[in-house]
Scaffold this active site. Sequence first.
Site, PDB file in Angstrom:
ATOM      1  N   TYR A 168      27.437 -50.341 -19.197  1.00 32.12           N
ATOM      2  CA  TYR A 168      27.067 -49.681 -17.941  1.00 32.12           C
ATOM      3  C   TYR A 168      27.734 -50.334 -16.724  1.00 32.12           C
ATOM      4  CZ  TYR A 168      23.220 -47.949 -20.914  1.00 32.12           C
ATOM      5  OH  TYR A 168      22.467 -47.420 -21.917  1.00 32.12           O
TER       6      TYR A 168
ATOM      7  N   HIS B 252      24.479 -51.983 -29.343  1.00 29.17           N
ATOM      8  CA  HIS B 252      24.441 -50.676 -28.667  1.00 29.17           C
ATOM      9  C   HIS B 252      24.625 -49.508 -29.629  1.00 29.17           C
ATOM     10  CE1 HIS B 252      25.184 -48.941 -24.398  1.00 29.17           C
ATOM     11  NE2 HIS B 252      24.710 -47.992 -25.164  1.00 29.17           N
TER      12      HIS B 252
ATOM     13  N   SER C  78      20.384 -50.173 -31.523  1.00 24.44           N
ATOM     14  CA  SER C  78      20.329 -48.887 -30.839  1.00 24.44           C
ATOM     15  C   SER C  78      21.213 -47.922 -31.604  1.00 24.44           C
ATOM     16  CB  SER C  78      20.825 -49.046 -29.395  1.00 24.44           C
ATOM     17  OG  SER C  78      20.840 -47.792 -28.752  1.00 24.44           O
TER      18      SER C  78
ATOM     19  N   SER D 252      16.624 -42.882 -12.820  1.00 22.01           N
ATOM     20  CA  SER D 252      16.892 -42.091 -11.623  1.00 22.01           C
ATOM     21  C   SER D 252      17.449 -43.014 -10.556  1.00 22.01           C
ATOM     22  CB  SER D 252      15.619 -41.403 -11.100  1.00 22.01           C
ATOM     23  OG  SER D 252      15.932 -40.723  -9.892  1.00 22.01           O
TER      24      SER D 252
ATOM     25  N   ASP E 213      16.486 -51.586 -18.407  1.00 18.79           N
ATOM     26  CA  ASP E 213      17.345 -51.346 -19.574  1.00 18.79           C
ATOM     27  C   ASP E 213      18.790 -51.137 -19.137  1.00 18.79           C
ATOM     28  OD1 ASP E 213      17.425 -50.545 -22.609  1.00 18.79           O
ATOM     29  OD2 ASP E 213      18.626 -49.053 -21.553  1.00 18.79           O
TER      30      ASP E 213
ATOM     31  N   ARG F 129      11.887 -39.959  -7.120  1.00 18.41           N
ATOM     32  CA  ARG F 129      11.813 -39.658  -8.566  1.00 18.41           C
ATOM     33  C   ARG F 129      11.447 -40.913  -9.366  1.00 18.41           C
ATOM     34  NH1 ARG F 129      17.400 -36.224  -9.325  1.00 18.41           N
ATOM     35  NH2 ARG F 129      16.737 -34.296  -8.295  1.00 18.41           N
TER      36      ARG F 129
ATOM     37  N   LYS G 211      22.719 -54.809 -23.740  1.00 23.61           N
ATOM     38  CA  LYS G 211      23.246 -54.383 -25.054  1.00 23.61           C
ATOM     39  C   LYS G 211      24.679 -54.861 -25.267  1.00 23.61           C
ATOM     40  CE  LYS G 211      20.629 -50.131 -24.286  1.00 23.61           C
ATOM     41  NZ  LYS G 211      20.868 -49.803 -22.869  1.00 23.61           N
TER      42      LYS G 211
HETATM   43  N1  LIG Z   1      21.408 -46.788 -26.173  1.00 25.76           N
HETATM   44  C1  LIG Z   1      22.109 -45.730 -25.804  1.00 25.76           C
HETATM   45  O1  LIG Z   1      23.089 -45.329 -26.455  1.00 25.76           O
HETATM   46  C2  LIG Z   1      21.703 -44.997 -24.564  1.00 25.76           C
HETATM   47  C3  LIG Z   1      22.268 -43.731 -24.266  1.00 25.76           C
HETATM   48  C4  LIG Z   1      21.835 -43.073 -23.130  1.00 25.76           C
HETATM   49  C5  LIG Z   1      20.887 -43.653 -22.315  1.00 25.76           C
HETATM   50  N2  LIG Z   1      20.360 -44.891 -22.599  1.00 25.76           N
HETATM   51  C6  LIG Z   1      19.349 -45.555 -21.748  1.00 25.76           C
HETATM   52  O2  LIG Z   1      18.289 -44.666 -21.505  1.00 25.76           O
HETATM   53  C7  LIG Z   1      18.190 -44.407 -20.109  1.00 25.76           C
HETATM   54  C8  LIG Z   1      17.715 -42.991 -19.856  1.00 25.76           C
HETATM   55  O3  LIG Z   1      18.624 -42.044 -20.409  1.00 25.76           O
HETATM   56  P1  LIG Z   1      19.542 -41.115 -19.477  1.00 25.76           P
HETATM   57  O4  LIG Z   1      19.742 -41.809 -18.170  1.00 25.76           O
HETATM   58  O5  LIG Z   1      20.723 -40.748 -20.240  1.00 25.76           O
HETATM   59  O6  LIG Z   1      18.680 -39.794 -19.314  1.00 25.76           O
HETATM   60  P2  LIG Z   1      17.270 -39.402 -18.624  1.00 25.76           P
HETATM   61  O7  LIG Z   1      16.526 -40.595 -18.154  1.00 25.76           O
HETATM   62  O8  LIG Z   1      16.610 -38.446 -19.542  1.00 25.76           O
HETATM   63  O9  LIG Z   1      17.756 -38.541 -17.378  1.00 25.76           O
HETATM   64  C9  LIG Z   1      18.360 -39.110 -16.266  1.00 25.76           C
HETATM   65  C10 LIG Z   1      18.875 -37.954 -15.394  1.00 25.76           C
HETATM   66  O10 LIG Z   1      17.790 -37.094 -15.033  1.00 25.76           O
HETATM   67  C11 LIG Z   1      17.624 -37.088 -13.617  1.00 25.76           C
HETATM   68  N3  LIG Z   1      16.182 -37.267 -13.329  1.00 25.76           N
HETATM   69  C12 LIG Z   1      15.426 -38.336 -13.664  1.00 25.76           C
HETATM   70  N4  LIG Z   1      14.159 -38.161 -13.245  1.00 25.76           N
HETATM   71  C13 LIG Z   1      14.115 -36.953 -12.645  1.00 25.76           C
HETATM   72  C14 LIG Z   1      13.089 -36.227 -11.997  1.00 25.76           C
HETATM   73  N5  LIG Z   1      11.851 -36.715 -11.922  1.00 25.76           N
HETATM   74  N6  LIG Z   1      13.393 -35.006 -11.497  1.00 25.76           N
HETATM   75  C15 LIG Z   1      14.653 -34.511 -11.578  1.00 25.76           C
HETATM   76  N7  LIG Z   1      15.669 -35.162 -12.174  1.00 25.76           N
HETATM   77  C16 LIG Z   1      15.406 -36.380 -12.684  1.00 25.76           C
HETATM   78  C17 LIG Z   1      18.443 -38.240 -13.060  1.00 25.76           C
HETATM   79  O11 LIG Z   1      19.052 -37.891 -11.847  1.00 25.76           O
HETATM   80  P3  LIG Z   1      19.015 -38.847 -10.539  1.00 25.76           P
HETATM   81  O12 LIG Z   1      19.455 -40.226 -10.941  1.00 25.76           O
HETATM   82  O13 LIG Z   1      19.964 -38.149  -9.627  1.00 25.76           O
HETATM   83  O14 LIG Z   1      17.582 -38.818 -10.053  1.00 25.76           O
HETATM   84  C18 LIG Z   1      19.504 -38.430 -14.119  1.00 25.76           C
HETATM   85  O15 LIG Z   1      20.611 -37.608 -13.874  1.00 25.76           O
HETATM   86  C19 LIG Z   1      19.591 -44.719 -19.583  1.00 25.76           C
HETATM   87  O16 LIG Z   1      19.642 -44.879 -18.193  1.00 25.76           O
HETATM   88  C20 LIG Z   1      19.914 -45.945 -20.371  1.00 25.76           C
HETATM   89  O17 LIG Z   1      19.244 -47.086 -19.854  1.00 25.76           O
HETATM   90  C21 LIG Z   1      20.753 -45.544 -23.728  1.00 25.76           C
END
Ligand SMILES: NC(=O)c1ccc[n+]([C@@H]2O[C@H](COP(=O)([O-])OP(=O)(O)OC[C@H]3O[C@@H](n4cnc5c(N)ncnc54)[C@H](OP(=O)(O)O)[C@@H]3O)[C@@H](O)[C@H]2O)c1
Length: 281
Positions: free
Chosen positions: A51, A113, A144, A238, A46, A243, A80
């Site tokens: 990004y 997006h 989204s 991650s 994704d 992780r 997106k």
């Molecule tokens: N459509 C939208 O508007 C939108 C907005 C936000 C996100 N997204 C998508 O959704 C994805 C996920 O959302 P997100 O990246 O914001 O948040 P998330 O996946 O909830 O959290 C990612 C964060 O948590 C940490 N993490 C992940 N797994 C972990 C584990 N097992 N233990 C400890 N820490 C952990 C990661 O750190 P490290 O990398 O240092 O491990 C990173 O800082 C994004 O990457 C993107 O593709 C879309």
Amino acid sequence: MSASLSLSSTIKLSSGHAIPVIGFGVYHGNGEAVAHALRAGYRLIDTADFYNNEGDCGKAVRDFMAETGTPRSAIFYTTKLWNNNHGYTLTAKAIDEAIARAGIDYIDLYLIHSPLTSSELRLGSWKAMQDAVDAGKIKSIGVSNYGVHHLEELFTWDGFRIPPAVNQVELHPWLARKDLVDYCRSKGILMEAYCPVTRGVRFGEPAVVELAAKHGVTPAQVLIRWSMQMGFVPLPKSNHEERIKVNLDVFGFDLDEDDMHKLDTGKYEPVAAWDPVTAPL
Ligand SMILES: NC(=O)c1ccc[n+]([C@@H]2O[C@H](COP(=O)([O-])OP(=O)(O)OC[C@H]3O[C@@H](n4cnc5c(N)ncnc54)[C@H](OP(=O)(O)O)[C@@H]3O)[C@@H](O)[C@H]2O)c1
């Protein structure tokens, strides 16, 4: 449903195409992380124009396919459309550029997006996306950060032909959006969950700690499992190999009804910096 979930499970979208039950997010991610993710077993990537890593993600996908003999059809590549390219002409160009940046033949899922422009521009983008499906450039299209009102705008537009297959929004136990989820379900729209592990900020919640201990898993695994059992496709991100692997190791346990109930907070507490779902038309 949950008992039968496995790493190779897919969900059939309204477009007729199959999507994996878990994906890999790359907001602040990179090609190295995508390579680790593909080797670990993720098949859904994704990314987004916003990004700034579509080129690296595409290269990681192409390298993995070449190294392992994995066919393109086994990978599900999502990207997106950013807000600056809303409207028919800019969106048509943005789609071609996204394909070129990634160096792949087609996009599996292309999402608007966010709805943060205007009605005219959003609907112009959707027209371009429908045309790109006809042209074979995109397999499935979706949105989204859309609320019910943004979706209703699309459904009542006279140029509407292809329904959104997906609505990707922030979803976790502190933001379960029951009304939006019920509405999307009634329209055959699959929910993708972003911030599924709450960027780590809820790992210390008592219910999460308790369930992690009960099942012998990590807080992140509890939250990812919750998301899948809610019928969402979680997209954990991650940049750490360990992780990345742990977040995918979520097929060896089940949350029971009581466990799910403990994670039913009824709260509205986003962790991302924005929530365009609530933005006016
Ligand atoms: N459509 C939208 O508007 C939108 C907005 C936000 C996100 N997204 C998508 O959704 C994805 C996920 O959302 P997100 O990246 O914001 O948040 P998330 O996946 O909830 O959290 C990612 C964060 O948590 C940490 N993490 C992940 N797994 C972990 C584990 N097992 N233990 C400890 N820490 C952990 C990661 O750190 P490290 O990398 O240092 O491990 C990173 O800082 C994004 O990457 C993107 O593709 C879309």
